[in-house]
Design an enzyme around this catalytic site. Structure first.
Site, PDB file in Angstrom:
ATOM      1  N   LYS A 244       2.271   6.831   4.698  1.00  0.00           N
ATOM      2  CA  LYS A 244       1.852   5.426   4.721  1.00  0.00           C
ATOM      3  C   LYS A 244       1.662   4.900   6.142  1.00  0.00           C
ATOM      4  O   LYS A 244       1.413   3.711   6.330  1.00  0.00           O
ATOM      5  CB  LYS A 244       2.888   4.555   3.998  1.00  0.00           C
TER       6      LYS A 244
ATOM      7  N   ARG B 179      14.717  -2.702  -7.708  1.00  0.00           N
ATOM      8  CA  ARG B 179      13.312  -2.728  -8.100  1.00  0.00           C
ATOM      9  C   ARG B 179      13.261  -2.342  -9.569  1.00  0.00           C
ATOM     10  O   ARG B 179      14.208  -2.515 -10.303  1.00  0.00           O
ATOM     11  CB  ARG B 179      12.500  -1.741  -7.256  1.00  0.00           C
TER      12      ARG B 179
ATOM     13  N   ARG C  25       4.054 -10.998   4.239  1.00  0.00           N
ATOM     14  CA  ARG C  25       5.517 -10.877   4.229  1.00  0.00           C
ATOM     15  C   ARG C  25       6.111 -10.340   5.521  1.00  0.00           C
ATOM     16  O   ARG C  25       7.323 -10.205   5.633  1.00  0.00           O
ATOM     17  CB  ARG C  25       5.948 -10.004   3.047  1.00  0.00           C
TER      18      ARG C  25
ATOM     19  N   PRO D   3       0.789  -1.218   0.000  1.00  0.00           N
ATOM     20  CA  PRO D   3       0.000   0.000   0.000  1.00  0.00           C
ATOM     21  C   PRO D   3       0.827   1.277   0.000  1.00  0.00           C
ATOM     22  O   PRO D   3       1.823   1.385   0.715  1.00  0.00           O
ATOM     23  CB  PRO D   3      -0.779  -0.101   1.312  1.00  0.00           C
ATOM     24  N   GLU D   4       0.396   2.214  -0.817  1.00  0.00           N
ATOM     25  CA  GLU D   4       0.919   3.570  -0.769  1.00  0.00           C
ATOM     26  C   GLU D   4      -0.202   4.453  -0.219  1.00  0.00           C
ATOM     27  O   GLU D   4      -1.213   3.933   0.236  1.00  0.00           O
ATOM     28  CB  GLU D   4       1.389   4.008  -2.165  1.00  0.00           C
TER      29      GLU D   4
END
Length: 303
Positions: A61, A293, A135, A2-3
């Site tokens: 966040k 990334r 995670r 989530p952002e």
DNA sequence: ACTCCCCCCTGTTAGC
DNA sequence: TGCTAACAGGGGGGAG
């Protein structure tokens, strides 16, 4: 995962379904979920029992829920205290969802999924609150509420260093521009630096840069004033639109963090679109390796 | 004081 | 089919 837009959706869900309710029991199913809480799993659970959720707030966040004092008032109340205004809350439950965290509200009798890391039941016997996190990059902790240096707003002590996000009043575009100009780094790194501007992650950074027609590796100290304001407008626009369009589905008993369906397929212009035509110039979007990334951009629009 | 990189995890998927 | 490697939207902490 989530952002800012996704976290805001979760905040609104918790506000609607949990604020005003009193915790009956707190249970930590995986100690990693509270690894940053000095009291440890047992201390965390003990501290949460009996507390009432007073508010649901967010910066970038991070989420936090101001808590009442849990009925720990002194047994004798002095005359001064009787006349005084109620103390503002001094403690909160702080939550970060990491890459895969969810806060789910639902029937307390439903089966426990294997990824539930912490669970709260409530004194009213209604829906419970579950912190689910595949995670385990996310975490929960009880924290003091303090004034940060800028005195703009009371925030949890451990996130004093987190900058205001571009959708809150405390965000100062001039200050952002000034700090950006002083930095010796690339513009995308700066967008991901939560102490400079919060709430932007890899997806919305790419989307904002695409909208502002800026290359991700552009050195921040070469950005013109007009480019910075274009970038900031793009960031605000993409976050606002994602918040509206991405309105993640949650019904009365379910707070969903999964923003992938709906918004992602329709509205992304760069992120995850390697090889697909740019929406402006039809040049194939390219993918670059960036900080372990990916960075997606249009090689023609974003020189 | 700043900037950057590793690494904490688990699950999915692409490629052999 | 089964294995392995790459990858996934975050951020703290420590190295440089």
């Amino acid at each position: 995962m989530p952002e800012l837009p996704e976290v805001e959706t979760v905040r609104a869900g918790v506000e609607k379904h949990v604020v005003g309710r009193t915790v009956a029991t707190a249970e930590v199913l995986n100690p990693r979920a509270v690894r940053r809480d000095l009291a440890g799993p047992d201390g965390f659970a003990a501290a949460m029992a009996g507390r009432t959720f007073l508010r649901a707030e967010r910066r970038g966040k991070y989420l936090w829920f101001a808590l009442d004092d849990g009925g720990a008032q002194p047994s004798r109340i002095s005359q001064e205290d009787l006349g005084a205004q109620a103390e503002p809350p001094s403690e909160a439950l702080l939550a970060h969802l990491g890459m895969s965290g969810q806060l789910l509200v639902g029937d307390p009798d439903r089966p426990l999924s294997p990824h539930v890391r912490a669970r709260f039941t409530f004194a009213d016997g209604g829906a419970d609150l579950r912190f689910t996190d595949q995670r385990t990059f996310g975490h929960l902790m009880t924290v003091p509420l303090v004034y940060p240096d800028d005195k703009s707003r009371v925030v949890p002590e451990p996130i004093k260093h987190i900058a205001p996000d571009p959708l809150e009043d405390a965000f100062d575009p001039k200050d952002f521009a000034a700090r950006l100009a002083r930095k010796k780094t690339q513009v995308k790194r700066a967008l991901l630096d939560q102490s400079l501007i919060s709430g932007v992650g890899n997806i919305y950074a790419d989307e904002a840069l695409w909208r502002a027609k800026l290359h991700w590796a552009r050195p921040t100290d070469t950005l013109k004033r007009s480019e910075v304001s274009r970038l900031l407008d793009a960031v605000r626009d993409v976050l606002t639109e994602a918040l509206k369009a991405g309105g993640t589905s949650f019904d009365a008993l379910y707070v969903n963090v999964n923003g992938e369906s709906g918004y992602f397929d329709r509205s992304l212009n760069a992120y995850g679109r390697e090889g697909e035509p740019c929406g402006r110039c039809a040049t194939p979007i390219r993918r670059d390796s960036f900080m372990n990334r990916s960075s997606y951009s249009c090689p023609r629009c974003q020189k």
